[in-house]
Design an enzyme around this catalytic site. Structure first.
Site, PDB file in Angstrom:
ATOM      1  N   ASP A 339      -2.301 -14.493  24.216  1.00 28.85           N
ATOM      2  CA  ASP A 339      -2.578 -15.065  22.918  1.00 28.85           C
ATOM      3  C   ASP A 339      -3.247 -13.252  22.426  1.00 28.85           C
ATOM      4  O   ASP A 339      -3.990 -13.112  22.923  1.00 28.85           O
ATOM      5  CB  ASP A 339      -3.969 -15.656  22.915  1.00 28.85           C
ATOM      6  CG  ASP A 339      -4.282 -15.790  21.187  1.00 28.85           C
ATOM      7  OD1 ASP A 339      -3.938 -16.432  20.528  1.00 28.85           O
ATOM      8  OD2 ASP A 339      -5.756 -15.738  21.221  1.00 28.85           O
ATOM      9  N   GLU A 376       2.538 -12.625  22.876  1.00 27.29           N
ATOM     10  CA  GLU A 376       1.584 -12.846  21.076  1.00 27.29           C
ATOM     11  C   GLU A 376       1.782 -11.087  20.727  1.00 27.29           C
ATOM     12  O   GLU A 376       1.050 -10.668  20.612  1.00 27.29           O
ATOM     13  CB  GLU A 376       0.654 -13.568  21.170  1.00 27.29           C
ATOM     14  CG  GLU A 376       1.179 -14.069  19.135  1.00 27.29           C
ATOM     15  CD  GLU A 376      -0.456 -15.083  18.762  1.00 27.29           C
ATOM     16  OE1 GLU A 376      -0.331 -15.369  17.650  1.00 27.29           O
ATOM     17  OE2 GLU A 376      -1.359 -13.959  19.378  1.00 27.29           O
TER      18      GLU A 376
END
Length: 630
Positions: A339, A376
């Site tokens: 993330d 990401e």
């Protein structure tokens, strides 16, 4: 006429995973009668070759004409891989002195920039299975409750976490804080395991779970520990059971880690706040007054300080780290999605991102080299994704935003602020979306592109169907499975779910609606399109040539020596006529997929035509590309 063509696929590059010092044969195809980069006939060529940039010093390698086939001349050069990321582009010099340059950035009459070069990458490659995968994303709280859901037992005992706001499965998602992040429906990992047959039926083979660690929110990106799986999800044993059952069905499973921040309830952060002399104090960016840096200023998400050796040891370095723990038995995850990978290790003048990502990958290689690492990076991700760590990107610039811009309903809210992950998405014509797609894809090495996620939407965006033009969901999904990259199904898309932003798109799955007349066609379309991708390996690893682009329609072909697939996608009634020589007019074809009224035909002049009376997606099987022997 077609223009000269090269890409990173096996048709044009002899070694997909070279090491330093290897010599790689690269090939350029030049069509007979081609146009030059300036639009005038190319004419006879005096020199063809590559221009590399080893150690930042230009080097030119001559190419030889090795043969002709089906109206194309094939030129071959040998390039030595002198750097871990070795860029090159093609140069064609006419007898008239005109120069024509070809790189991933396009075909130009003037010299091109290095960052758009084709690239040979000597770093460790992704697993062979990565490019062949079809990914299914699950947000555990909203997928399904198991028969013995921990949520139900805790709720009955009035023992749910104090932050949780319980909800029943038919309830609407609460869009207003605190419910926005605290509403809990009770989905769990055993529930996912009990519904694996649904994934098998769709044809997906890579399951991506958003975070499963204890936290103080339904999304769990604010972890309170990385030492165990949340009891609300069934705990460690439930993850072990899920991965074992998934592996038995041929489905790999990857987890989700937040390397940029923890939650403010994390045991490390609590220790850091309580004791300025603690080892954990160095894990975060504290000021003298006790304030601290956090993700986008959100105080519940304190940002890690990766200059701390102890943080690196506990989190990413070596066999005892968090990264390693869940890749080893008994958990045996097949990789990680990281993330906010783009922000990790970066703050002001400090940039430790490369050190952190490379440490993560090093540990993964040591523990299990047959694992995938996705990062990401929501915008232009290319600079971080050159093969030194991340295998592919979860990004929105290459696929998501361009496709949304082309296929959104005119005047829809998709043109405004629709969630932090997508930002503003303007309406685009066919040439505009293709230009955007190609421009952002040009920054990636070919093999990174193959492992980058083709996501129509995710848990951080609105659902694509919310603002799509009528009839274009199969068009968008068709592009996801036929363009280079890993196709992504965000759980619920196959049931036609909608949602106006990322939080609203996290809708509980509508189990039991598969036979609903409004749902069944969408579910069938997803199954058919996934089957198309899985049945034709060229769609996973083959090269790509764009054939024709109009405001309302595009056509391209994926190519390999064994087979090719012609793709036609439209948002409205349209007709395209391909240039002579783009595809053989006498080649046998077989329809593979058809949504709408797409038709393959021929014009009065014998050129291939593609036409439809409305939104359509279609694909046809063509023979493989004939190339001279090596």
């Amino acid at each position: 006429m077609p223009t000269p063509h090269h890409d990173g696929s096996p048709l044009h590059v002899s070694n997909q995973a070279p090491t330093l010092g290897d010599e790689v044969r690269v090939r350029l195809r030049v069509p007979h009668g081609a146009l030059g980069a300036d639009g005038a006939p190319l004419g006879p060529l005096a020199w063809v070759g590559t221009r590399s940039n080893p150690n930042r010093e230009p080097r030119f390698d001559h190419a030889a004409l090795v043969g002709s086939a089906d109206g194309w001349d094939w030129w071959e050069a040998t390039v030595e891989v002198e750097n871990p990321v070795h860029g090159y582009r093609w140069l064609l010099v006419g007898e008239d002195g005109r120069q024509h340059w070809l790189s991933q950035g396009g075909y130009r009459a003037t010299e091109l920039r290095d960052h758009d070069d084709f690239r040979l990458v000597a770093h460790e490659p992704a697993p062979d299975w990565a490019a062949r995968s079809i990914l299914y994303q699950v947000f555990p709280d909203r997928f399904v409750k198991s028969a013995d859901a921990p949520f139900d037992a805790l709720r009955a005992a009035d023992a749910l976490p104090e932050w949780a706001i319980p909800a029943d499965w038919p309830d609407a998602v609460d869009p207003v804080p605190p419910g926005r992040s605290h509403q809990v429906f009770g989905g769990d990992l055993d529930g996912v395991r009990e519904r694996l047959d649904h994934l098998v039926g769709l044809g997906v083979d890579l399951l991506y779970l958003t975070p499963v660690f204890p936290a103080r929110s339904n999304h769990r990106y604010d972890a309170s520990t990385f030492d165990r799986v949340d009891d609300l999800l069934g705990g460690d044993d439930a993850l072990v059971r899920l991965v074992e059952a998934a592996h038995a069905r041929g489905i790999r499973v990857i987890g989700d880690l937040t390397s940029n921040h923890s939650g403010d309830a994390h045991e490390w952060f609590r220790s850091a706040q309580a004791d300025a002399a603690s080892a954990e104090r160095s894990f975060y960016h504290f000021a003298e007054d006790g304030s601290y840096e956090s993700w986008l200023g959100v105080p519940s998400l304190p940002k890690f300080d990766w200059s701390s050796p102890e943080l690196r040891r506990r989190f990413v370095d070596g066999p005892d780290s968090v990264v390693a723990k869940y890749l080893r038995a008994p958990f045996s995850l097949d990789g990680w999605r990281i993330d906010v990978a783009n922000m990790t290790g970066r703050l002001g003048s400090v940039d430790l991102n490369a050190e952190v990502r490379q440490a993560i990958r090093r540990t993964m290689l040591d523990v299990n080299p047959d694992t995938i690492l996705l990062g990401e990076s929501t915008n232009d991700a290319a600079s971080d994704f050159q093969g030194d760590a991340w295998h592919g990107a979860m990004t929105y610039a290459v696929f998501t935003r361009p496709v949304w811009g082309w296929l959104q309903e005119p005047g829809s809210p998709a043109g405004g602020g629709i969630g932090f992950a997508l930002g503003r998405v303007p309406a685009l014509t066919g040439p505009q979306w293709v230009d955007a797609h190609r421009a952002f894809a040009a920054g990636f090495p070919w093999r990174t592109r193959l492992a980058t996620m083709n996501a129509l939407d995710t848990h951080d965006t609105p659902r694509f169907a919310t603002n799509a033009r009528p009839g274009t969901v199969p068009v968008a999904s068709g592009l996801a499975v036929t363009l280079p990259g890993i196709p992504v199904v965000w759980a619920g898309d196959e049931f036609g779910l909608v949602g106006e932003d990322g939080e609203a798109s996290r809708t509980p799955m509508p189990w039991g609606s598969a036979d609903d007349p409004e749902v069944a066609p969408t579910l069938a379309a997803y199954r058919d399109l996934v089957a198309l991708r899985r049945s034709h390996p060229v769609l996973a690893t083959g090269g790509i040539r764009w054939l024709a682009v109009g405001d309302d329609a595009v056509a391209f072909v994926r190519e390999s020596a064994d087979a090719s697939v012609l793709v036609f996608a439209t948002r409205a009634a349209a007709r395209l006529e391909l240039e002579e020589g783009e595809v053989p007019t006498d080649a046998p074809t077989r329809g593979l997929a058809a949504f709408g009224t797409a038709r393959l035909g021929a014009s009065a002049t014998g050129r291939v035509t593609l036409e439809t009376t409305g939104p359509a997606f279609a694909a046809w099987l063509l023979p493989g590309v004939a190339a001279p022997a090596a």
